[in-house]
Design an enzyme around this catalytic site. Sequence first.
Site, PDB file in Angstrom:
ATOM      1  N   TYR A 222     -59.397 -89.676 -36.411  1.00  0.00           N
ATOM      2  CA  TYR A 222     -58.849 -88.798 -35.377  1.00  0.00           C
ATOM      3  C   TYR A 222     -59.963 -88.320 -34.457  1.00  0.00           C
ATOM      4  CZ  TYR A 222     -60.572 -84.790 -38.156  1.00  0.00           C
ATOM      5  OH  TYR A 222     -61.354 -83.897 -38.835  1.00  0.00           O
ATOM      6  N   CYS A 223     -59.580 -87.964 -33.230  1.00  0.00           N
ATOM      7  CA  CYS A 223     -60.504 -87.375 -32.263  1.00  0.00           C
ATOM      8  C   CYS A 223     -59.676 -86.476 -31.354  1.00  0.00           C
ATOM      9  CB  CYS A 223     -61.258 -88.451 -31.483  1.00  0.00           C
ATOM     10  SG  CYS A 223     -60.214 -89.552 -30.497  1.00  0.00           S
ATOM     11  N   THR A 224     -60.235 -86.048 -30.238  1.00  0.00           N
ATOM     12  CA  THR A 224     -59.560 -85.066 -29.380  1.00  0.00           C
ATOM     13  C   THR A 224     -58.277 -85.613 -28.774  1.00  0.00           C
ATOM     14  OG1 THR A 224     -61.731 -84.170 -28.821  1.00  0.00           O
ATOM     15  CG2 THR A 224     -59.875 -83.504 -27.435  1.00  0.00           C
TER      16      THR A 224
ATOM     17  N   ILE B  96     -55.800 -85.016 -31.560  1.00  0.00           N
ATOM     18  CA  ILE B  96     -55.481 -83.680 -32.075  1.00  0.00           C
ATOM     19  C   ILE B  96     -54.533 -82.962 -31.130  1.00  0.00           C
ATOM     20  CG2 ILE B  96     -56.465 -81.455 -32.753  1.00  0.00           C
ATOM     21  CD1 ILE B  96     -59.114 -83.003 -33.278  1.00  0.00           C
TER      22      ILE B  96
ATOM     23  N   GLY C  73     -57.785 -89.413 -28.473  1.00  0.00           N
ATOM     24  CA  GLY C  73     -57.507 -90.768 -28.924  1.00  0.00           C
ATOM     25  C   GLY C  73     -58.470 -91.841 -28.475  1.00  0.00           C
TER      26      GLY C  73
END
Length: 613
Positions: free
Chosen positions: A206-208, A237, A210
């Site tokens: 996961y990241c901010t 997220i 994508g």
Amino acid sequence: MSQNKDNDQYAVLLYYKYAEVPNLDDLATFYRSNCSSLRLLGRVRLSSRGVNVTVGANLSSLHSHIDAVKAYNAFFHDTDFKLATCHHPLNDKVAKECGFTSLSIRIVDELVTLASHPLLKSPDISNAGKHLSALDFHSSLHTANKESPENGLVLLDARNLYETRIGKFHVPNVETLDPQVRQYSDLSSWIDDNGERLRGKNILMYCTGGIRCEMASAYIRSKGAGFENVFQLFGGIQRYLEQFPDGGFFKGKNFVFDHRISVGSSDANVIGTCLICQCSFDDYSSRCRCTYCRMLVLVCSSCQLKIGLHACLHLNNISPKAMAPITWINESTPYVCELCQKQGKAVRLTQLIENGESKTSLPDLRISRKLRILCLHGFRQNASSFKGRTSSLAKKLKKMTEFVFIDAPHELPFIYQTPISGLNVNCASTLPPNPPPPSENCKKKFAWFVAPNFDESTSGVDWKVADGPFDPLQYQQQTDGYDISLSHLKNVFSQEGPFDGILGFSQGAAMAALVSAQEAKLKGEMDFKFVVLCSGFALRMKEMECGPIKCPSLHIFGNEHGKDRQIANQASKELASLYDSDCSVIVEHDCGHIIPTRSPYIDEIKDFLGRFL
């Protein structure tokens, strides 16, 4: 009336799209025209492989932009446009730093830069991990949490350390891997070093928003067998918090790269802590940064005030005791991030006050970014002489590099050649003796490698007669002393690092080459991004037998007519051939046994180094 009010509300739009762009110039023209006409502010990055956009404006303008983008080309139709209403940028400093006071449209090679090795090819984005919706991602975590910790699933956070410090996923029975990297371009190295922790696992990334997971998941999957099962949170997220307003398994706040700074859930718990006093704190609006690496750090307002007062007192020669009962912070601030602290870095306020500086203002702690390069001299040289020999190079590169010079660990004896007699032996014998110059006028000479029969005890002030005439191939016999030299460099990295790269000349290049061949094994003790090998050669040692060396490298040596009488052109070519051709650059010159500083050679050197800034 209400609808018009909603359309006038300020919002931020984020989206990215990986696709082959048929005409990049046309796409850039479209974005310049559309964004300017709609008065959008923010960042637009375009490449032949797609777009990455973060812009702000009122809602009606952003909706018009989305419609225009979809109409421009069919490959935008399934793009995930993430739109969030918010306040106008209030803090000019934050807005400017985040790029929200102007419109920046740039054509770039990569939408996000995964590797700190800029010469390495990016992974095939079509091999990226499978997208999971926020619901499916949550469901996977929920199921794994009910099972044993040995469930074969790991969570991998693809963000930077400062982002994870204020918010992250927490699932009790699921192992979460936080690479703790300063920047995204360091993530590939972490993946390389931690492959066994990922092999055979179901990896949920996961990241901010994508985009970073796209490239990173493709990189993991490119490693082949055992790395196939990689999944990524679609929309990042941001989409997860929209689906789970209470935060779900995500705790804290989501760091964002615009004027909002962070976005939280309905759960107001703070997981971040102040770097100085360790109190609960998660507000990056003050934009405090590490003095060394410039990474964002969390410093509460109380500690900022105390440190600012402390600096003022130092500047005005006032004792902190006179200001009791203020509790004073240790002088090792401001500010050193936790990663630099682990490397033994510290800053004292008194060191930041320059001689002659006005005592009515605080010192400017902003540091322009330069590459720190450790310089290894050649055989029978020392740091001082090498610094002199490279002064022209240092001058040409002063805006982008900081050279650090050190002596090699093996001290060599003073030697001299006996004078060559004339043809008249009797006449020569009547000449007065030709004694060597006094040793006190000569600086010590050092080496990284010595001959197998070298006796360290012979080093010192006494002059010795050379065994014979100068042998230009003597470097081939100097193969001992590597372990001592390596230990010496480890100490230098520990005490004087960090360094971005290593520059070696002649025998120093041979040493740098050996270190770069062992880059993975030396991780943590000697971290660097590249090597510059000047008039280099490869020693026949087992450490060099590791297949293509993937450390980015710049090879500078004389061509076949380059008049380098010390190191043959073929020897330097053979060294260069040991490196992966995708991450090495070769500069051949006609200047002899030196590092050239005239065009076009200096331009090629600047081009290589510039990729690491």
